[in-house]
Design a protein around this motif. Structure first.
Motif, mmCIF file in Angstrom:
data_model
loop_
_atom_site.group_PDB
_atom_site.id
_atom_site.type_symbol
_atom_site.label_atom_id
_atom_site.label_comp_id
_atom_site.label_asym_id
_atom_site.label_seq_id
_atom_site.Cartn_x
_atom_site.Cartn_y
_atom_site.Cartn_z
ATOM 1 N N LEU A 1 0.864 -1.171 0.000
ATOM 2 C CA LEU A 1 0.000 0.000 0.000
ATOM 3 C C LEU A 1 0.902 1.222 0.000
ATOM 4 O O LEU A 1 1.777 1.350 0.862
ATOM 5 C CB LEU A 1 -0.905 0.032 1.244
ATOM 6 C CG LEU A 1 -1.591 1.366 1.550
ATOM 7 C CD1 LEU A 1 -2.574 1.752 0.441
ATOM 8 C CD2 LEU A 1 -2.294 1.320 2.904
ATOM 9 N N TYR A 2 0.694 2.107 -0.976
ATOM 10 C CA TYR A 2 1.430 3.366 -1.007
ATOM 11 C C TYR A 2 0.425 4.476 -1.279
ATOM 12 O O TYR A 2 -0.258 4.475 -2.315
ATOM 13 C CB TYR A 2 2.508 3.366 -2.083
ATOM 14 C CG TYR A 2 3.371 4.617 -2.041
ATOM 15 C CD1 TYR A 2 4.406 4.737 -1.126
ATOM 16 C CD2 TYR A 2 3.109 5.685 -2.897
ATOM 17 C CE1 TYR A 2 5.187 5.880 -1.067
ATOM 18 C CE2 TYR A 2 3.879 6.836 -2.845
ATOM 19 C CZ TYR A 2 4.917 6.920 -1.926
ATOM 20 O OH TYR A 2 5.670 8.067 -1.865
ATOM 21 N N ALA A 3 0.320 5.406 -0.337
ATOM 22 C CA ALA A 3 -0.637 6.498 -0.467
ATOM 23 C C ALA A 3 0.040 7.805 -0.092
ATOM 24 O O ALA A 3 0.714 7.889 0.940
ATOM 25 C CB ALA A 3 -1.850 6.256 0.427
ATOM 26 N N GLU A 4 -0.120 8.809 -0.922
ATOM 27 C CA GLU A 4 0.369 10.155 -0.646
ATOM 28 C C GLU A 4 -0.812 11.112 -0.649
ATOM 29 O O GLU A 4 -1.692 11.014 -1.510
ATOM 30 C CB GLU A 4 1.380 10.611 -1.709
ATOM 31 C CG GLU A 4 2.739 9.961 -1.605
ATOM 32 C CD GLU A 4 3.733 10.616 -2.550
ATOM 33 O OE1 GLU A 4 3.320 11.017 -3.664
ATOM 34 O OE2 GLU A 4 4.911 10.735 -2.179
ATOM 35 N N GLY A 5 -0.809 12.057 0.311
ATOM 36 C CA GLY A 5 -1.934 12.967 0.400
ATOM 37 C C GLY A 5 -1.528 14.372 0.771
ATOM 38 O O GLY A 5 -0.457 14.609 1.333
ATOM 39 N N ARG A 6 -2.428 15.299 0.445
ATOM 40 C CA ARG A 6 -2.254 16.690 0.856
ATOM 41 C C ARG A 6 -3.552 17.183 1.471
ATOM 42 O O ARG A 6 -4.650 16.773 1.067
ATOM 43 C CB ARG A 6 -1.848 17.577 -0.322
ATOM 44 C CG ARG A 6 -2.906 17.806 -1.374
ATOM 45 C CD ARG A 6 -2.443 18.757 -2.464
ATOM 46 N NE ARG A 6 -3.513 19.039 -3.422
ATOM 47 C CZ ARG A 6 -4.351 20.075 -3.320
ATOM 48 N NH1 ARG A 6 -4.228 20.939 -2.309
ATOM 49 N NH2 ARG A 6 -5.302 20.263 -4.230
ATOM 50 N N ARG A 7 -3.428 18.058 2.420
ATOM 51 C CA ARG A 7 -4.577 18.584 3.147
ATOM 52 C C ARG A 7 -5.351 19.582 2.298
ATOM 53 O O ARG A 7 -4.776 20.507 1.718
ATOM 54 C CB ARG A 7 -4.080 19.257 4.434
ATOM 55 C CG ARG A 7 -5.155 19.881 5.332
ATOM 56 C CD ARG A 7 -4.452 20.634 6.448
ATOM 57 N NE ARG A 7 -5.357 21.305 7.365
ATOM 58 C CZ ARG A 7 -5.756 20.798 8.530
ATOM 59 N NH1 ARG A 7 -5.339 19.607 8.902
ATOM 60 N NH2 ARG A 7 -6.558 21.490 9.328
ATOM 61 N N LEU A 8 -6.671 19.399 2.215
ATOM 62 C CA LEU A 8 -7.556 20.352 1.563
ATOM 63 C C LEU A 8 -8.156 21.331 2.560
ATOM 64 O O LEU A 8 -8.353 22.503 2.246
ATOM 65 C CB LEU A 8 -8.684 19.614 0.841
ATOM 66 C CG LEU A 8 -8.287 18.655 -0.280
ATOM 67 C CD1 LEU A 8 -9.526 17.929 -0.809
ATOM 68 C CD2 LEU A 8 -7.591 19.403 -1.415
#
Length: 321
Positions: free
Chosen positions: A266-273
């Motif tokens: 599992l590889y997940a990258e995120g940014r805050r909205l």
């Protein structure tokens, strides 16, 4: 009759239709015995997120919680578009979770057990909410110890939230993939710990939940699962990394790397909205609405960054020098 505290039941590891109801008669007589029901919703394209949250303490007869709606304009609960967080209202008599109207304003009705729910909230002149939650997966019970849920029975479930809200006179259509969860068991207010509850969904076939280990500053994954190509499996290892805003200390970027029991990555990258900080007695939940890339698929979800109040305060004091 309440079960004596000395014979507290172990966390439940299966889910049935009966778990849409209260579990008051299965729990001990400790005052901090707690049952919760949480539904999230969002309109990510405008940075809007929301919760309906109810926390019941049957042995003292109270229900807490309410509704929160936030966007990118503010993150403090007294500045976001809507925040109603009650602490100790009376649990209604002769109602079960399958069809209940709470004094907090929250309304919940089961249409199909473990699958479909009607949700509402009313605060005249400020907020009217009429949503439906339809599950896109079976409920997934807590399978491993060591997470922030401690000795609670707990399950998580992705679904589709759809309907509308009327917020300060503005009608907003909601149609999103989202998360709900349920917990019941011992949850004392005076023993908070640091942890994170991280969810992301791109489609019913591509999603994940990662809950980090209790009070571990490296944020290893203690519990969770991923749905990849439509196949669901528990996470067996992994870690959460974050970048924080230097001024407000909130998470701005996030990465999850993990492996499931089938050997898949599992590889997940995120940014805050957007986000909100919710004060929940002796700890705070700095919750972010996150735009994710999950194994290459675009989606959204949340990062619940949970801290004991005194730890958050110490971190902020260090940042201020």
């Amino acid at each position: 009759m309440m079960i004596d505290a000395t014979t507290e039941t172990r966390p439940q590891t299966t889910v049935s239709a009966a778990d849409d109801r209260f579990h008051f008669d299965q729990m001990s007589d400790r005052w901090w015995i707690t049952e919760t029901a949480w539904f999230s919703f969002a309109k990510p394209e405008i940075g809007l997120g929301g919760w309906l949250y109810s926390m019941f303490r049957p042995n003292i007869g109270t229900v807490a919680g309410g509704c929160w709606i936030w966007d990118s304009t503010a993150h403090l609960p007294w500045e976001v578009p809507y925040s109603a967080n009650y602490t100790a209202l009376r649990i209604p008599d002769d109602q079960d979770l399958t069809d209940i109207q709470l004094p907090t304003g929250v309304r919940m009705k089961t249409i199909e057990p473990l699958t479909s729910y009607e949700l509402g909230f009313e605060d005249e002149g400020r907020l009217s909410l009429d949503l439906r939650f339809d599950a896109v997966m079976p409920p997934r019970p807590l399978a491993k110890p060591g997470s922030s849920f401690q000795k609670l029975s707990h399950f998580d479930q992705f679904g589709r939230a759809h309907g509308k809200i009327v917020l300060h006179g503005e009608e907003i259509e909601i149609d999103c993939l989202s998360m709900r969860d349920r917990s019941w068991g011992p949850r004392p207010e005076h023993r908070p710990g640091k942890s994170a509850y991280v969810s992301g969904i791109a489609s019913p076939s591509d999603a994940f939940l990662a809950v980090t280990k209790w009070n571990d500053d490296d944020y290893p994954v203690a519990y969770g699962f991923q749905i990849r190509d439509g196949v669901t499996a528990d996470l067996v290892s992994g870690r959460r990394w974050v970048e924080r805003c230097p001024d407000q200390h909130v998470v701005t970027k996030i990465r999850i790397e993990a492996k499931d029991e089938l050997g898949r990555d599992l590889y997940a990258e995120g940014r805050r909205l957007s986000g909100i900080i919710i004060n929940r007695h002796s700890f705070i939940d700095s919750n972010g609405l996150i735009e994710w890339t999950i194994n290459g698929h675009k989606g959204h979800g949340e990062d619940q960054d949970m801290w004991p109040v005194h730890d958050w305060s110490a971190a902020r004091r260090r940042l201020r020098g």
